[in-house]
Design an enzyme around this catalytic site. Structure first.
Site, PDB file in Angstrom:
ATOM      1  N   LYS A 215       0.830  -1.209   0.000  1.00 24.87           N
ATOM      2  CA  LYS A 215       0.000   0.000   0.000  1.00 24.87           C
ATOM      3  C   LYS A 215       0.863   1.258   0.000  1.00 24.87           C
ATOM      4  O   LYS A 215       0.651   2.174  -0.794  1.00 24.87           O
ATOM      5  CB  LYS A 215      -0.887  -0.005   1.251  1.00 24.87           C
ATOM      6  N   ASN A 216       1.863   1.287   0.909  1.00 27.03           N
ATOM      7  CA  ASN A 216       2.620   2.517   1.101  1.00 27.03           C
ATOM      8  C   ASN A 216       3.591   2.802  -0.036  1.00 27.03           C
ATOM      9  O   ASN A 216       4.194   3.865  -0.078  1.00 27.03           O
ATOM     10  CB  ASN A 216       3.355   2.484   2.444  1.00 27.03           C
TER      11      ASN A 216
ATOM     12  N   ASP B   4       4.024   0.445  12.100  1.00 23.43           N
ATOM     13  CA  ASP B   4       2.812  -0.163  11.525  1.00 23.43           C
ATOM     14  C   ASP B   4       2.630  -1.619  11.943  1.00 23.43           C
ATOM     15  O   ASP B   4       1.601  -2.221  11.622  1.00 23.43           O
ATOM     16  CB  ASP B   4       2.847  -0.078   9.989  1.00 23.43           C
TER      17      ASP B   4
ATOM     18  N   ARG C 258      -9.008  -0.377   4.531  1.00 23.18           N
ATOM     19  CA  ARG C 258      -8.149   0.647   3.905  1.00 23.18           C
ATOM     20  C   ARG C 258      -6.792   0.065   3.533  1.00 23.18           C
ATOM     21  O   ARG C 258      -6.135   0.566   2.618  1.00 23.18           O
ATOM     22  CB  ARG C 258      -7.925   1.818   4.879  1.00 23.18           C
TER      23      ARG C 258
END
Ligand code: UD1
Length: 423
Positions: free
Chosen positions: A22-23, A304, A396
């Site tokens: 994602k990042n 995270d 998300r």
């Protein structure tokens, strides 16, 4: 509102495919704005944050098309229109269009993320870096307006190796006149992926992955084709979930070289970690040992994965100490874990986790993406049936989360709350 219903007690077992990071994907999507023409990004995860970034790109006039895991972005007709609050409030990473828009058009107008102004801690490093390159900022009506009559190379020394501030500076510096040096830069693997994407577009970048990045500005960029690196946070989440349930999983496509400290902490807890042909195998058959950890920018332990580790260590045979150094309010989910029988006390940015024999199911909430994943891990390890509300946070950041858990033998199903309209 979706809830996840998890029956705990089954050790996870089997192989799970790891999605693109994602990042990384979010930043590559922003960087695609630099070049007119059609860039192609493979291995983009189908998660809500990427859907939001697609909306940001569409809003700016790009034409994104998504088939399976491949995203094509035609950025020919992009204009520096404002990025509205509705999108930025859903996802802070929307502010990463600032750098590429300034680089291509000399102008960007982006809504301020909630609770933030130009001087605030959340964005100051982004703004200062771009100002050093000649951008001028002012804010009104809840928007940042940034303009630059030609960016110029500069030496930017970050107070803290912020991932986003490094990325915004990098995406602007590639088009600045002359040489830019970013000191105390972030070193995350996703940033290295972004630099390789930008280099493919024609940028000249040295030293990425070290604290000093040197960029020589160029005049023009070409569209590029690129494959996103695997998501190390997803790898870590499933590895920790396997260990928390006394299970054994293979994480297909995982890059062990991005996970040194995470795997070494799992090994300290008693896990076996081994490289396989198609990824990394992780197993733990006994109750975990206590482990202390401190979150830090990469290559430190990732913030995270801090909540997921806390859920795991809640069941350890001993007392662990976790120190959170990156985000000050990242212990908010601890109350939820304690409702499941965990014994965790926080004091400032330290948490003392006294391991308990077994967590017990309770109704709980996902408070954000990673805290939500932590609640799922706690539920998988607990006695009984846990209902986790507000799963939209988890969506998300994790693609097909419960489908992947089911693949590993977990008893997890989603319940959808239907809203009924009365007339
Ligand atoms: C990124 C990741 C996020 C991860 C974080 C740290 C994305 C989309 N998100 O977030 O998942 O948890 O890196 O690894 O990639 N700060 C300032 N001023 C600024 C910017 C940041 O003080 O201008 C502070 C923040 O308040 C925070 C710390 O720096 O305390 C780290 O933030 P940063 O590294 O910028 O994280 P993000 O890029 O937002």
């Amino acid at each position: 509102m979706d809830r996840l219903v998890v029956t705990g007690g089954t050790p996870l077992s089997g192989s799970v495919p790891i999605a693109g990071a994602k990042n990384s994907a979010l930043k590559l999507m922003a960087a695609a704005l630099l070049a007119p023409g059609r860039s192609v990004i493979h291995n983009v995860p189908r998660i809500q944050d990427c859907v939001t970034m697609v909306e940001v790109l569409e809003h700016l006039g790009a034409a994104p098309a998504w088939t399976d895991g491949t995203l094509m972005i035609d950025a020919t007709d992009v204009t520096p229109r404002e990025t509205p609050y509705e999108l930025v409030s859903r996802m802070r990473a929307s502010i990463l269009v600032l750098g590429p828009l300034l680089a291509r058009f000399g102008h960007a107008r982006v809504a301020m993320p909630g609770g933030c102004n130009i001087g605030s801690r959340q964005i100051d490093l982004h703004v200062r870096g771009l100002e050093k390159m000649g951008a001028q900022f002012h804010s009104e009506h809840g928007f940042f307006e940034a303009t630059a009559q030609g960016l110029r190379g500069a030496v930017i020394t970050l107070d803290f190796p912020s991932v986003g501030a490094t990325e915004n500076a990098l995406m602007a510096a590639v088009a600045a006149r002359g040489t830019t040096v970013i000191e105390n830069a972030a070193r995350e693997p996703e940033l290295v992926d972004l630099a390789s994407f930008l280099t493919g577009m024609g940028a000249s970048i040295e030293g990425v992955g070290t604290p000093t990045i040197e960029i020589e500005g160029v005049d023009a960029f070409e569209p590029v084709e690129h494959t996103v690196i695997p998501d190390r946070v997803e790898v870590g989440t499933f590895a920790i979930a396997a260990c928390a349930t006394g299970g054994s999983v293979v994480l297909q496509g995982a890059r062990a070289d991005h996970m040194d400290l995470v795997f070494s902490k799992l090994a300290d807890a008693g896990a076996d970690v081994g490289i396989t042909e198609d990824g990394v195998a992780v197993s733990l058959r006994s109750r975990p040992n206590e482990v202390d950890l401190v979150t830090l920018p990469y290559p430190g332990f990732p913030t995270d994965l801090q909540p997921q580790m806390m859920a795991f260590l809640a069941g350890a045979d001993g007392t662990s100490i976790v120190t959170e150094n990156v985000f000050e309010s990242r212990f908010m989910f601890v109350d939820e874990l304690n409702r499941m029988g965990a014994d965790i006390r926080t004091e400032g940015h330290h948490a003392v986790i006294r391991g308990v024999e077994r967590l017990s199911a309770a109704p709980v909430r996902a408070l954000d993406i990673r805290a939500g994943a932590a609640m799922v891990i706690a539920a998988l390890a607990a006695d009984g049936v846990t209902e986790i509300e507000d799963m939209y946070h988890v969506d998300r950041g994790y693609q097909d989360f419960e489908a992947k858990l089911s693949l590993l033998g977990a008893a997890a199903r989603r319940e959808r709350e239907l809203s009924v309209a009365f007339s």
